[in-house]
Design an enzyme around this catalytic site. Structure first.
Site, PDB file in Angstrom:
ATOM      1  N   THR A 231      51.570  73.229  49.657  1.00 58.88           N
ATOM      2  CA  THR A 231      52.411  74.258  50.273  1.00 58.88           C
ATOM      3  C   THR A 231      53.882  74.128  49.898  1.00 58.88           C
ATOM      4  OG1 THR A 231      52.613  72.891  52.267  1.00 58.88           O
ATOM      5  CG2 THR A 231      50.866  74.557  52.239  1.00 58.88           C
TER       6      THR A 231
ATOM      7  N   VAL B 254      56.871  72.631  44.451  1.00 58.09           N
ATOM      8  CA  VAL B 254      56.189  72.143  43.250  1.00 58.09           C
ATOM      9  C   VAL B 254      54.685  72.342  43.382  1.00 58.09           C
ATOM     10  CG1 VAL B 254      55.737  70.127  41.803  1.00 58.09           C
ATOM     11  CG2 VAL B 254      58.028  70.514  42.711  1.00 58.09           C
TER      12      VAL B 254
ATOM     13  N   CYS C  20      62.741  64.898  36.836  1.00 59.07           N
ATOM     14  CA  CYS C  20      62.990  66.144  36.103  1.00 59.07           C
ATOM     15  C   CYS C  20      64.153  66.009  35.114  1.00 59.07           C
ATOM     16  CB  CYS C  20      63.256  67.279  37.074  1.00 59.07           C
ATOM     17  SG  CYS C  20      64.524  66.924  38.312  1.00 59.07           S
TER      18      CYS C  20
ATOM     19  N   LYS D  50      67.594  56.433  38.138  1.00 58.89           N
ATOM     20  CA  LYS D  50      66.282  56.871  37.639  1.00 58.89           C
ATOM     21  C   LYS D  50      66.368  57.280  36.174  1.00 58.89           C
ATOM     22  CE  LYS D  50      64.733  58.836  42.062  1.00 58.89           C
ATOM     23  NZ  LYS D  50      64.462  60.116  42.781  1.00 58.89           N
TER      24      LYS D  50
ATOM     25  N   HIS E 203      67.967  73.057  35.658  1.00 59.64           N
ATOM     26  CA  HIS E 203      69.005  72.055  35.440  1.00 59.64           C
ATOM     27  C   HIS E 203      69.697  72.266  34.097  1.00 59.64           C
ATOM     28  CE1 HIS E 203      67.606  70.166  38.948  1.00 59.64           C
ATOM     29  NE2 HIS E 203      67.125  69.022  38.478  1.00 59.64           N
TER      30      HIS E 203
END
Length: 661
Positions: A323, A326, A446, A530, A569
């Site tokens: 839901t 993504v 991402c 990250k 992005h």
């Protein structure tokens, strides 16, 4: 006409004359279309009328656009002219899967004008009266997500709704894929209520029956269970009055000046949606990776349409976090790529259990995620947050499920592959569906995906020694709630009200700030960490480097900024190489790279933007130039944009799952 309408027409004519134009030769019903389109406001209708006259005079030759000027578009055989329908309107059918990007934006617009002029002219029997309409049918079967162009859709709406009023009787959309629904909802924000009421999305048997009844079997082609033959628009001969109809000096072309109405918008809207103007992107995105996958089925009759992805022998799927933003994108990508599956479980939290989710033409009930959810599941796509992944991912793998996880839970865990299929597919060697062994596979962050899609082809050639990345990250990275709050804040700020700040704790609309991830002891935030660590892990596994023990890892530093953009992005990347690499060679390497395309036109100052890549699979690269702070050809600067939800999350995960076969 009643007295109020006559008065409005008189006022319209007077106002048009004040604008140095004339309504002479135009039928009342023609002028009424402008008034209706502008809520019977003579001032607005007059301005619209004059704008349409000027546009038509500058765009279309006196006798209309000849076949020769749009020959390339006609050769695709994507427009059929049928009819009349039961209501007496000509029927134009757009086979969207046959449309390909136009090389010239102006010619594409001429083609749309050609189609609509000819469609309306075909419905005029003896004399044009001014209120002739058309019925449009768009068959969206087999269109692909990567060809959508949000900027083109919005621009075409603004252009078309401003110029062409009230020619659309009705518009039917057939075979709308799941991924298109979110795009359509967004576009509908810009449509007037009266326009939306004319649009019918045919989704079930009852609507299909009504569609056939309204069109009539005599107008519907046999491919849609009618009696007519498909007739390409270029094969339709207009009546002898056609030259008069398309003569700019006649009263008929006065109607043609306004003939395109919102149907013109819908032509551009859906033709653009299937593969819009290449001039807006300067190069057609191409996905070479996994190009040996089966092609999608050809369009078929409505009731006979079968999704080829549903196979009894295919693996069983589960989507965890279905839901969320993504999770919904997972479904869109799976449907778009016809991912083979025998069954699918829709899993989410207890709070979301019981909700209904549409996928591949069916409705599914969302189930609560439990320890038993993965019994009999071959592949599970996770996007429900790190804590959920840590709790249920290993549990699923122990039961023989291959887990593709979109969170950060396992990215830096030894033995868990961190995979971008176009970059390091070899990291998944030995993991296959049907082996009986479960596994964990991590989807990178991402920002890492978008960056390395563009930089790795250069790294392979010249070996990156140092990389400095500045990211400009969209709201979607913080979830659907952040996207909604950005829209809400924008409305509030424009209205002069204090913005609602529940997600980030500060104003987001018309502002930017350091990424909202927690700050670590060394001053870097977790998002920056990250990108640094994931880049090293992914590149460390690349077999082509053959790194020896004496080699040092690439130096990476990053600064991540949150900007008020919806879902794509952008990243500025500065590179230092061990071996020389000039900008021309870099362009050639990027042109050949899978999942990458170039927008790099210095003459027109046109480079990648988030809008260019929104809802697209591929990553766009531009601003390719030598770093003048370094000697020789040992440094480059590039600018990269990619869809955070699509390639930055859902698409990459589904591509990983495709490699399991």
């Amino acid at each position: 006409m009643d007295e109020s309408q006559e008065l409005a027409l008189t006022q319209l004519r007077t106002l048009v004359e004040k604008l140095s134009s004339s309504t002479e030769g135009y039928e009342k019903l023609t002028l009424m279309r402008f008034l209706v389109a502008r809520s019977m406001n003579p001032d607005k209708a007059a301005k619209m009328f004059v704008d349409c006259q000027k546009w038509r005079a500058s765009m279309v030759p006196p006798n209309g656009i000849p076949d020769e000027e749009v020959r390339d578009e006609l050769e695709f055989g994507k427009i059929c002219l049928q009819g009349p329908t039961k209501s007496g309107h000509p029927l134009v059918l757009v086979l969207c899967s046959k449309h390909f990007p136009a090389k010239n934006a102006v010619n594409f617009k001429k083609f749309v004008v050609y189609v609509l002029d000819k469609t309306i002219a075909s419905g005029i029997k003896d004399k044009e009266v001014g209120d002739e309409k058309l019925v449009a049918v768009f068959d969206l079967a087999n269109i692909t997500y990567k060809n959508l162009d949000a900027r083109g859709l919005i621009t075409s709406f603004q252009f078309l709704q401003s110029y062409y009023p009230e020619r659309l009787a009705k518009c039917y959309m057939l075979h709308m894929p799941g991924f298109f629904v979110s795009v359509w909802r967004f576009v509908c924000r810009f449509l007037e209520k009266s326009t939306q009421e004319k649009i019918v999305i045919v989704t079930d048997g009852e609507e299909e029956i009504k569609f056939k009844e309204e069109i009539g079997v005599d107008a519907l082609p046999e491919e849609y269970r009618g009696r007519a033959k498909l007739t390409l628009i270029q094969d339709v001969l207009l009546p002898k009055t056609a030259p008069e109809i398309l003569n700019l000096s006649s009263s008929i072309i006065a109607a043609a000046k306004t003939s395109l109405s919102l149907s013109h918008f819908f032509f551009l809207l859906l033709l653009l949606a299937t593969a819009t103007m290449a001039t807006l992107t300067h190069q057609t995105p191409q996905t070479h990776f996994l190009s040996n996958l089966p092609l999608k089925p050809k369009p078929r009759a409505i009731s006979a349409r079968v999704k080829m992805s549903l196979h009894e022998s295919a693996p069983s799927l589960a989507v965890v976090g279905v839901t969320g933003a993504v999770g919904q994108e997972f479904l869109s990508v799976l449907s778009d790529r016809d991912f083979p599956y025998s069954s699918v479980k829709m899993l989410a939290s207890k709070r979301s259990a019981g909700k209904r989710v549409a996928f591949d033409g069916r409705e599914y009930t969302v189930e609560e995620l439990t320890a038993e959810s993965f019994d009999g599941v071959d592949i599970a796509l996770f996007s429900a947050g790190g804590s959920i992944s840590k709790a249920f991912g290993p549990m699923a793998a122990e039961k023989g499920t291959i887990v593709v996880d979109n969170s950060s839970a396992f990215r830096m865990v030894d033995g868990v592959p961190l995979v971008i299929p176009e970059v390091n597919p070899e990291a998944m060697r030995g993991i296959k569906v049907g082996s009986g062994k479960g596994a964990l596979i991590a989807n990178p962050n991402c920002s890492t995906i978008i960056c390395l899609m563009a930089v790795t082809p250069l790294h392979r050639h010249a070996k990156v020694k140092r990389m400095v990345v500045s990211t400009y990250q969209a709201a979607s990275g913080a979830g659907a709630a952040a996207m909604e709050e950005l829209v809400q804040q924008t409305r509030e700020v424009l209205a002069g009200r204090p913005p609602t700040c529940n997600i980030f704790g500060q104003q987001y609309a018309f502002n930017l700030f350091s990424h909202n991830a927690p700050i670590t002891e060394n001053g870097y935030n977790e998002e920056e960490v990250k990108l640094v660590k994931e880049t090293r892990k992914i590149w460390r596994l690349l077999t082509f480097l053959a790194l020896s023990q004496n080699d040092t890892e690439v130096k990476v530093t990053a600064t991540c900024i949150r900007v008020p953009v919806m879902r794509a992005h952008a990243e500025s990347v500065n590179l230092q190489f061990e071996n020389p690499l000039d900008e021309n060679t870099a362009r050639e390497l990027l042109k050949k790279a899978p999942g990458v395309y170039i927008i790099d036109d210095r003459a027109s100052n046109t480079f990648p933007t988030p809008l260019d890549v929104s809802n697209k699979d591929d990553v766009a690269v531009g601003r390719i130039r030598r770093d003048v702070s370094q000697d020789g050809n040992y440094g480059l600067d590039i600018f990269v944009c990619g869809d955070q939800i699509r390639k930055g999350a859902a698409l990459n995960a589904v591509q990983i799952a495709e490699m399991l076969f």
